[in-house]
Design a protein around this motif. Structure first.
Motif, PDB file in Angstrom:
ATOM      1  N   PRO A 261      21.872  -3.335  23.057  1.00 25.88           N
ATOM      2  CA  PRO A 261      22.438  -2.463  24.088  1.00 25.88           C
ATOM      3  C   PRO A 261      21.503  -1.294  24.357  1.00 25.88           C
ATOM      4  CG  PRO A 261      23.518  -2.074  21.981  1.00 25.88           C
ATOM      5  CD  PRO A 261      22.585  -3.224  21.769  1.00 25.88           C
ATOM      6  N   PRO A 262      21.107  -1.052  25.599  1.00 27.15           N
ATOM      7  CA  PRO A 262      20.108  -0.012  25.871  1.00 27.15           C
ATOM      8  C   PRO A 262      20.639   1.411  25.817  1.00 27.15           C
ATOM      9  CG  PRO A 262      20.732  -1.115  27.910  1.00 27.15           C
ATOM     10  CD  PRO A 262      21.395  -1.864  26.797  1.00 27.15           C
ATOM     11  N   GLU A 263      21.884   1.622  26.183  1.00 23.91           N
ATOM     12  CA  GLU A 263      22.402   2.985  26.252  1.00 23.91           C
ATOM     13  C   GLU A 263      22.382   3.649  24.880  1.00 23.91           C
ATOM     14  OE1 GLU A 263      23.909   0.398  27.601  1.00 23.91           O
ATOM     15  OE2 GLU A 263      23.992   0.841  29.761  1.00 23.91           O
ATOM     16  N   GLY A 264      21.787   4.837  24.813  1.00 22.75           N
ATOM     17  CA  GLY A 264      21.744   5.568  23.559  1.00 22.75           C
ATOM     18  C   GLY A 264      20.774   5.011  22.540  1.00 22.75           C
ATOM     19  N   THR A 265      19.911   4.091  22.954  1.00 23.48           N
ATOM     20  CA  THR A 265      18.995   3.426  22.031  1.00 23.48           C
ATOM     21  C   THR A 265      17.598   4.035  22.080  1.00 23.48           C
ATOM     22  OG1 THR A 265      20.138   1.287  22.008  1.00 23.48           O
ATOM     23  CG2 THR A 265      17.772   1.239  21.594  1.00 23.48           C
ATOM     24  N   VAL A 266      17.032   4.269  20.911  1.00 25.43           N
ATOM     25  CA  VAL A 266      15.595   4.514  20.772  1.00 25.43           C
ATOM     26  C   VAL A 266      15.002   3.168  20.360  1.00 25.43           C
ATOM     27  CG1 VAL A 266      13.784   5.765  19.546  1.00 25.43           C
ATOM     28  CG2 VAL A 266      15.937   6.923  20.129  1.00 25.43           C
ATOM     29  N   LEU A 267      14.324   2.532  21.284  1.00 27.03           N
ATOM     30  CA  LEU A 267      13.845   1.164  21.086  1.00 27.03           C
ATOM     31  C   LEU A 267      12.435   1.169  20.501  1.00 27.03           C
ATOM     32  CD1 LEU A 267      14.310  -1.934  21.654  1.00 27.03           C
ATOM     33  CD2 LEU A 267      13.139  -1.527  23.841  1.00 27.03           C
TER      34      LEU A 267
ATOM     35  N   GLY B 253      15.476  -5.692  34.526  1.00 24.24           N
ATOM     36  CA  GLY B 253      16.845  -5.891  34.071  1.00 24.24           C
ATOM     37  C   GLY B 253      17.591  -4.600  33.826  1.00 24.24           C
ATOM     38  N   GLY B 254      16.939  -3.460  34.068  1.00 20.62           N
ATOM     39  CA  GLY B 254      17.604  -2.166  33.918  1.00 20.62           C
ATOM     40  C   GLY B 254      17.677  -1.660  32.498  1.00 20.62           C
ATOM     41  N   VAL B 255      16.968  -2.304  31.569  1.00 21.28           N
ATOM     42  CA  VAL B 255      17.015  -1.882  30.169  1.00 21.28           C
ATOM     43  C   VAL B 255      16.203  -0.607  29.971  1.00 21.28           C
ATOM     44  CG1 VAL B 255      16.375  -2.504  27.801  1.00 21.28           C
ATOM     45  CG2 VAL B 255      17.425  -4.208  29.312  1.00 21.28           C
ATOM     46  N   LEU B 256      14.954  -0.611  30.424  1.00 19.59           N
ATOM     47  CA  LEU B 256      14.068   0.519  30.150  1.00 19.59           C
ATOM     48  C   LEU B 256      14.610   1.823  30.703  1.00 19.59           C
ATOM     49  CD1 LEU B 256      10.513  -1.038  30.726  1.00 19.59           C
ATOM     50  CD2 LEU B 256      11.788  -0.787  28.586  1.00 19.59           C
TER      51      LEU B 256
ATOM     52  N   ARG C 268      17.538   2.872  30.905  1.00 17.53           N
ATOM     53  CA  ARG C 268      18.723   3.372  30.206  1.00 17.53           C
ATOM     54  C   ARG C 268      18.455   3.789  28.765  1.00 17.53           C
ATOM     55  NH1 ARG C 268      22.945  -1.293  31.044  1.00 17.53           N
ATOM     56  NH2 ARG C 268      21.090  -2.571  31.386  1.00 17.53           N
ATOM     57  N   LEU C 269      17.227   3.606  28.289  1.00 18.09           N
ATOM     58  CA  LEU C 269      16.897   3.980  26.920  1.00 18.09           C
ATOM     59  C   LEU C 269      16.895   5.498  26.752  1.00 18.09           C
ATOM     60  CD1 LEU C 269      13.887   1.583  26.185  1.00 18.09           C
ATOM     61  CD2 LEU C 269      16.281   1.274  25.481  1.00 18.09           C
ATOM     62  N   SER C 270      17.052   5.934  25.497  1.00 16.50           N
ATOM     63  CA  SER C 270      16.884   7.353  25.170  1.00 16.50           C
ATOM     64  C   SER C 270      15.445   7.657  24.787  1.00 16.50           C
ATOM     65  CB  SER C 270      17.817   7.738  24.017  1.00 16.50           C
ATOM     66  OG  SER C 270      19.164   7.629  24.413  1.00 16.50           O
ATOM     67  N   GLY C 271      14.733   6.666  24.255  1.00 17.54           N
ATOM     68  CA  GLY C 271      13.348   6.838  23.849  1.00 17.54           C
ATOM     69  C   GLY C 271      12.732   5.478  23.572  1.00 17.54           C
ATOM     70  N   LEU C 272      11.403   5.435  23.519  1.00 17.21           N
ATOM     71  CA  LEU C 272      10.691   4.172  23.328  1.00 17.21           C
ATOM     72  C   LEU C 272       9.535   4.370  22.359  1.00 17.21           C
ATOM     73  CD1 LEU C 272      10.160   1.189  24.115  1.00 17.21           C
ATOM     74  CD2 LEU C 272       8.812   2.049  26.047  1.00 17.21           C
ATOM     75  N   ILE C 273       9.451   3.491  21.360  1.00 20.32           N
ATOM     76  CA  ILE C 273       8.378   3.503  20.369  1.00 20.32           C
ATOM     77  C   ILE C 273       7.610   2.199  20.504  1.00 20.32           C
ATOM     78  CG2 ILE C 273       7.835   3.493  17.905  1.00 20.32           C
ATOM     79  CD1 ILE C 273      10.416   5.129  17.477  1.00 20.32           C
ATOM     80  N   ILE C 274       6.356   2.287  20.918  1.00 18.83           N
ATOM     81  CA  ILE C 274       5.513   1.100  21.093  1.00 18.83           C
ATOM     82  C   ILE C 274       4.614   0.993  19.872  1.00 18.83           C
ATOM     83  CG2 ILE C 274       3.747   0.007  22.528  1.00 18.83           C
ATOM     84  CD1 ILE C 274       4.971   1.481  24.929  1.00 18.83           C
ATOM     85  N   GLY C 275       4.862  -0.049  19.085  1.00 13.74           N
ATOM     86  CA  GLY C 275       4.155  -0.219  17.826  1.00 13.74           C
ATOM     87  C   GLY C 275       2.875  -1.018  17.970  1.00 13.74           C
TER      88      GLY C 275
END
Length: 313
Positions: A209-215, A237-240, A242-249
């Motif tokens: 679920p994207p809402e409230g997620t740090v992905l 798809g509208g995921v990005l 709605r994220l709260s943050g994103l960590i690209i490893g």
């Protein structure tokens, strides 16, 4: 932010079950993992088919399912330790019964293909641990940072990760800033893992679920245009958004041929350039030695600054 249920932390003498829900593994790594976990004062049980073989898998679907279900149902075990990833966990995701597990929850430990199981555990309300597996515990020295971090998290000590800013019930990871980062601060629930694996669960009950997620995302052996395609799927798809943050490893074991007109991080930066939330590039998670254990389902605070990135649990 809605963090999930944490299984109990460990004490010396607790039981750990090692199993292989995906690919088959060299038994030397099973022996090494047993030795390392026993050195922590734990009782280590090897699942019946942990060292099995059926094609590229560590057993038939039924054998791997039986091992995982028996481990989940074990009233005395505190950890389910996956020996490796590979491919095959997706065979099990819709067949697991959480009835007994809810009465006796335990930590699921692993990464890579185990991302599929992390998604299942989160969908059922439980946090789990995206962390190094048997090969790492076997070949890395006792004082390896990620090994010690895994141990400290499982035992609820977090000593190796403690900073002066907390009381030991929380911990920080700090890493250098990257030129492509989006600075800022956010809070949310940490979710993620292997990009291709959770991409394969998009549109299912086990989707993130994207809402409230740090992905957080990582991958191995995927060509740059395939990674970009998956990211566009998340974007369209509208995921990005709605994220709260994103960590690209870490993205490893691919040829950087600049078929996209730039390197992979540059291409991903273009995909996410419109978003104002914090974005961190080059975080130490993935198919690398410095693969920091991350608690899937934990509440976190992500601070992306000009000089450093801090992830606080």
């Amino acid at each position: 932010m809605n963090s999930l249920i944490f299984p109990p932390y460990l004490h010396e003498g607790d039981r750990v079950i090692i199993l292989s829900p995906s690919g088959k593994i060299d038994k030397a790594f099973l022996k090494g993992a047993r030795k390392r976990l026993e050195s922590w004062g734990l009782e280590v049980v090897m699942a019946r088919h942990a060292g099995g073989s059926n094609g590229t898998y560590a057993g038939t679907i039924q054998q791997r399912l039986d091992d995982l279900q028996e481990a989940m149902d074990d009233e005395t075990a505190k950890v389910i330790f996956c020996s490796r990833g590979g491919y095959g966990a997706v065979h099990l995701v819709d067949k697991l019964d959480f009835g007994r597990f809810r009465q006796h929850p335990k930590w699921l430990v692993g990464f890579s293909d185990i991302t599929a199981l992390h998604n299942v555990f989160q969908a059922n309300g439980f946090a789990s641990l995206h962390a190094p597996m048997a090969r790492h515990l076997t070949v890395e020295p006792e004082d390896d940072f990620c090994t010690q971090a895994l141990r400290d998290i499982l035992f609820g000590r977090n000593a190796a990760l403690r900073t002066e800013e907390n009381d030991g019930t929380a911990f920080d990871y700090v890493c250098p800033a990257h030129k492509l980062n989006h600075t800022g601060t956010c809070q949310g629930t940490l979710r993620g893992g292997n990009l291709a694996v959770f991409y394969g669960l998009r549109g299912t009950p086990y989707d993130i679920p994207p809402e409230g997620t740090v992905l957080f995302i990582e991958d191995v052996g995927e060509r740059p245009h395939a990674v970009e395609r998956m990211m566009y799927n998340l974007k369209l798809g509208g995921v990005l958004e709605r994220l709260s943050g994103l960590i690209i490893g870490q993205f490893t074991e691919y040829e950087e041929n600049k078929s996209l007109g730039k390197d992979l991080y540059g291409a991903l930066a273009d995909v996410v350039k419109e978003y104002n939330y914090p974005i961190c590039f080059n975080f130490p998670v993935g198919h690398v030695t410095m693969n920091l254990p991350l608690i899937n389902g934990a509440g976190v605070r992500l601070e992306v600054g000009r000089k450093e990135v801090r992830l606080n649990f």
